[in-house]
Design a protein around this motif. Structure first.
Motif, PDB file in Angstrom:
ATOM      1  N   ARG A  40     -30.286  11.142 -24.020  1.00 19.52           N
ATOM      2  CA  ARG A  40     -29.198  11.763 -23.266  1.00 19.52           C
ATOM      3  C   ARG A  40     -28.911  13.183 -23.773  1.00 19.52           C
ATOM      4  NH1 ARG A  40     -24.126   8.487 -23.859  1.00 19.52           N
ATOM      5  NH2 ARG A  40     -23.393   9.447 -21.930  1.00 19.52           N
ATOM      6  N   ILE A  41     -28.884  13.331 -25.108  1.00 23.36           N
ATOM      7  CA  ILE A  41     -28.643  14.660 -25.684  1.00 23.36           C
ATOM      8  C   ILE A  41     -29.761  15.617 -25.286  1.00 23.36           C
ATOM      9  CG2 ILE A  41     -28.509  15.952 -27.857  1.00 23.36           C
ATOM     10  CD1 ILE A  41     -27.222  13.396 -29.078  1.00 23.36           C
ATOM     11  N   SER A  42     -30.991  15.140 -25.353  1.00 19.97           N
ATOM     12  CA  SER A  42     -32.136  15.977 -24.997  1.00 19.97           C
ATOM     13  C   SER A  42     -32.053  16.429 -23.551  1.00 19.97           C
ATOM     14  CB  SER A  42     -33.444  15.222 -25.246  1.00 19.97           C
ATOM     15  OG  SER A  42     -33.598  14.901 -26.616  1.00 19.97           O
ATOM     16  N   ASP A  43     -31.602  15.535 -22.674  1.00 21.17           N
ATOM     17  CA  ASP A  43     -31.473  15.897 -21.253  1.00 21.17           C
ATOM     18  C   ASP A  43     -30.450  17.008 -21.061  1.00 21.17           C
ATOM     19  OD1 ASP A  43     -33.370  14.035 -20.550  1.00 21.17           O
ATOM     20  OD2 ASP A  43     -31.919  12.509 -19.895  1.00 21.17           O
ATOM     21  N   VAL A  44     -29.314  16.915 -21.768  1.00 20.16           N
ATOM     22  CA  VAL A  44     -28.290  17.962 -21.638  1.00 20.16           C
ATOM     23  C   VAL A  44     -28.812  19.286 -22.189  1.00 20.16           C
ATOM     24  CG1 VAL A  44     -25.973  18.693 -22.295  1.00 20.16           C
ATOM     25  CG2 VAL A  44     -26.391  16.307 -21.693  1.00 20.16           C
ATOM     26  N   LEU A  45     -29.513  19.235 -23.331  1.00 20.16           N
ATOM     27  CA  LEU A  45     -30.056  20.467 -23.905  1.00 20.16           C
ATOM     28  C   LEU A  45     -31.081  21.106 -22.976  1.00 20.16           C
ATOM     29  CD1 LEU A  45     -30.448  19.453 -27.659  1.00 20.16           C
ATOM     30  CD2 LEU A  45     -28.736  20.969 -26.661  1.00 20.16           C
ATOM     31  N   THR A  46     -31.846  20.281 -22.282  1.00 17.01           N
ATOM     32  CA  THR A  46     -32.791  20.815 -21.291  1.00 17.01           C
ATOM     33  C   THR A  46     -32.028  21.533 -20.188  1.00 17.01           C
ATOM     34  OG1 THR A  46     -34.403  19.077 -21.744  1.00 17.01           O
ATOM     35  CG2 THR A  46     -34.602  20.225 -19.640  1.00 17.01           C
ATOM     36  N   GLY A  47     -30.915  20.939 -19.755  1.00 17.13           N
ATOM     37  CA  GLY A  47     -30.081  21.590 -18.743  1.00 17.13           C
ATOM     38  C   GLY A  47     -29.504  22.903 -19.235  1.00 17.13           C
ATOM     39  N   LEU A  48     -29.151  22.956 -20.547  1.00 17.01           N
ATOM     40  CA  LEU A  48     -28.633  24.201 -21.119  1.00 17.01           C
ATOM     41  C   LEU A  48     -29.673  25.314 -21.052  1.00 17.01           C
ATOM     42  CD1 LEU A  48     -26.780  23.057 -24.372  1.00 17.01           C
ATOM     43  CD2 LEU A  48     -25.770  24.277 -22.473  1.00 17.01           C
ATOM     44  N   GLN A  87     -32.218  25.519 -19.138  1.00 17.53           N
ATOM     45  CA  GLN A  87     -32.641  25.838 -17.782  1.00 17.53           C
ATOM     46  C   GLN A  87     -31.484  26.379 -16.924  1.00 17.53           C
ATOM     47  OE1 GLN A  87     -34.427  22.223 -16.324  1.00 17.53           O
ATOM     48  NE2 GLN A  87     -36.296  22.516 -17.535  1.00 17.53           N
ATOM     49  N   GLY A  88     -30.273  26.392 -17.545  1.00 15.97           N
ATOM     50  CA  GLY A  88     -29.131  26.933 -16.827  1.00 15.97           C
ATOM     51  C   GLY A  88     -28.561  25.978 -15.790  1.00 15.97           C
ATOM     52  N   GLY A  89     -28.857  24.663 -15.940  1.00 16.50           N
ATOM     53  CA  GLY A  89     -28.325  23.688 -14.999  1.00 16.50           C
ATOM     54  C   GLY A  89     -26.834  23.500 -15.198  1.00 16.50           C
ATOM     55  N   GLU A  90     -26.191  22.935 -14.218  1.00 16.72           N
ATOM     56  CA  GLU A  90     -24.738  22.746 -14.260  1.00 16.72           C
ATOM     57  C   GLU A  90     -24.392  21.299 -14.583  1.00 16.72           C
ATOM     58  OE1 GLU A  90     -22.373  24.977 -14.151  1.00 16.72           O
ATOM     59  OE2 GLU A  90     -23.866  26.547 -13.967  1.00 16.72           O
ATOM     60  N   GLN A  91     -23.438  21.116 -15.469  1.00  8.41           N
ATOM     61  CA  GLN A  91     -22.892  19.811 -15.776  1.00  8.41           C
ATOM     62  C   GLN A  91     -21.375  19.945 -15.716  1.00  8.41           C
ATOM     63  OE1 GLN A  91     -24.469  16.945 -16.871  1.00  8.41           O
ATOM     64  NE2 GLN A  91     -26.512  17.574 -17.508  1.00  8.41           N
ATOM     65  N   ASP A  92     -20.730  18.847 -15.505  1.00  9.59           N
ATOM     66  CA  ASP A  92     -19.268  18.850 -15.562  1.00  9.59           C
ATOM     67  C   ASP A  92     -18.832  18.692 -17.003  1.00  9.59           C
ATOM     68  OD1 ASP A  92     -19.160  16.917 -12.566  1.00  9.59           O
ATOM     69  OD2 ASP A  92     -18.921  19.079 -12.793  1.00  9.59           O
ATOM     70  N   ALA A  93     -17.978  19.588 -17.488  1.00  9.01           N
ATOM     71  CA  ALA A  93     -17.504  19.487 -18.869  1.00  9.01           C
ATOM     72  C   ALA A  93     -16.520  18.359 -18.990  1.00  9.01           C
ATOM     73  CB  ALA A  93     -16.868  20.815 -19.286  1.00  9.01           C
TER      74      ALA A  93
END
Length: 256
Positions: A240-248, A250-256
């Motif tokens: 899960r952490i790796s997925d969020v870091l990949t989004g970071l 790549q500039g993907g959007e997540q809800d904080a």
């Protein structure tokens, strides 16, 4: 219950030499940490992790916003009182250990108590159970250059814990350790957290962050996302952490 740590709309702007440029390290950071939580903070280089940790440690002042520890505003503490405040309320674990080579491990660990004016007998009563628990009681007479990185870091943890601080702040604590010493340190952090010690750790290591109960991700000086472990296995949390870091990255959007 009042949070132990309350970070409210922190901003930090640095002015470069001669005032030519301004760099915004923190744009608007808000979060709370409850007593007994174990929180990891992650983000790319330049995301504001180190700046945030320095402000939480009362080593730097924010440009705007506020940090409250146990309801007390850090910005309200006078400069001449800050060292005593840090010594009484905060414990620090650094990547490079920050041990004094001219001091034995015993003297390094006891230094905060010496500075606080504690009596030698009281210091020994605090030292020995802690040293035994951390597996360094046989090493106390040795100097930092005579022991391994893992042993140095356990001595640094003992120094952080010996004052019974409200909050442990750890800055890349596994960064200078091999995988075996890292695993042992992270198991130790989990154990002291289970006993009620609050920990905030800045790390770039997915493995280290997976031990925490919550992971905050910074991007562009803001809290971008957070993950709660909530009983998940560490293996699943690593993914899960790796997925969020990949989004970071790549500039993907997540809800904080």
């Amino acid at each position: 219950m009042m949070p132990l740590l309350d970070v409210q709309h922190l901003q930090k702007t640095y002015t470069t030499r001669f005032g030519a440029h301004q760099v915004q390290a923190l744009a608007d950071v808000s979060f709370t940490v409850e007593p007994g939580e174990y929180v990891a903070i992650m983000g790319e280089s330049g995301s504001g992790k180190t700046t945030l940790l320095n402000i939480l440690a009362a080593l730097d002042r924010s440009t705007a916003g506020e940090v409250l520890l146990g309801g007390r505003s850090l910005s309200a503490i006078r400069e001449k009182q800050l060292a005593a405040f840090r010594r009484s309320h905060l414990g620090f674990v650094f990547q490079d250990f920050n041990l004094l080579d001219t001091f034995s491990l015993r003297d390094n660990i006891l230094l905060p108590l010496v500075l606080a004016g504690e009596r030698p007998a009281a210091m020994e009563r605090k030292l020995m159970p802690l040293a035994q628990r951390l597996g360094i009681s046989e090493l106390l007479s040795k100097y930092p250059y005579e022991v391994s990185g893992g042993q140095k870091q356990r001595a640094a943890v003992a120094r952080a814990l010996i004052t019974a601080p409200e909050l442990i702040l750890a800055d890349e604590p596994t960064g200078a350790l091999d995988s075996r010493a890292s695993a042992r340190l992270l198991e130790l952090f989990e154990a002291i957290n289970r006993e009620g010690q609050t920990i905030v750790m800045v790390t770039h290591s997915v493995e280290a962050a997976s031990h925490a109960g919550r992971v905050l991700f910074l991007r562009d000086g803001r809290v971008y996302h957070q993950l709660f472990r909530e009983g998940e296995s560490r293996e699943h949390q690593v993914r899960r952490i790796s997925d969020v870091l990949t989004g970071l990255t790549q500039g993907g959007e997540q809800d904080a």
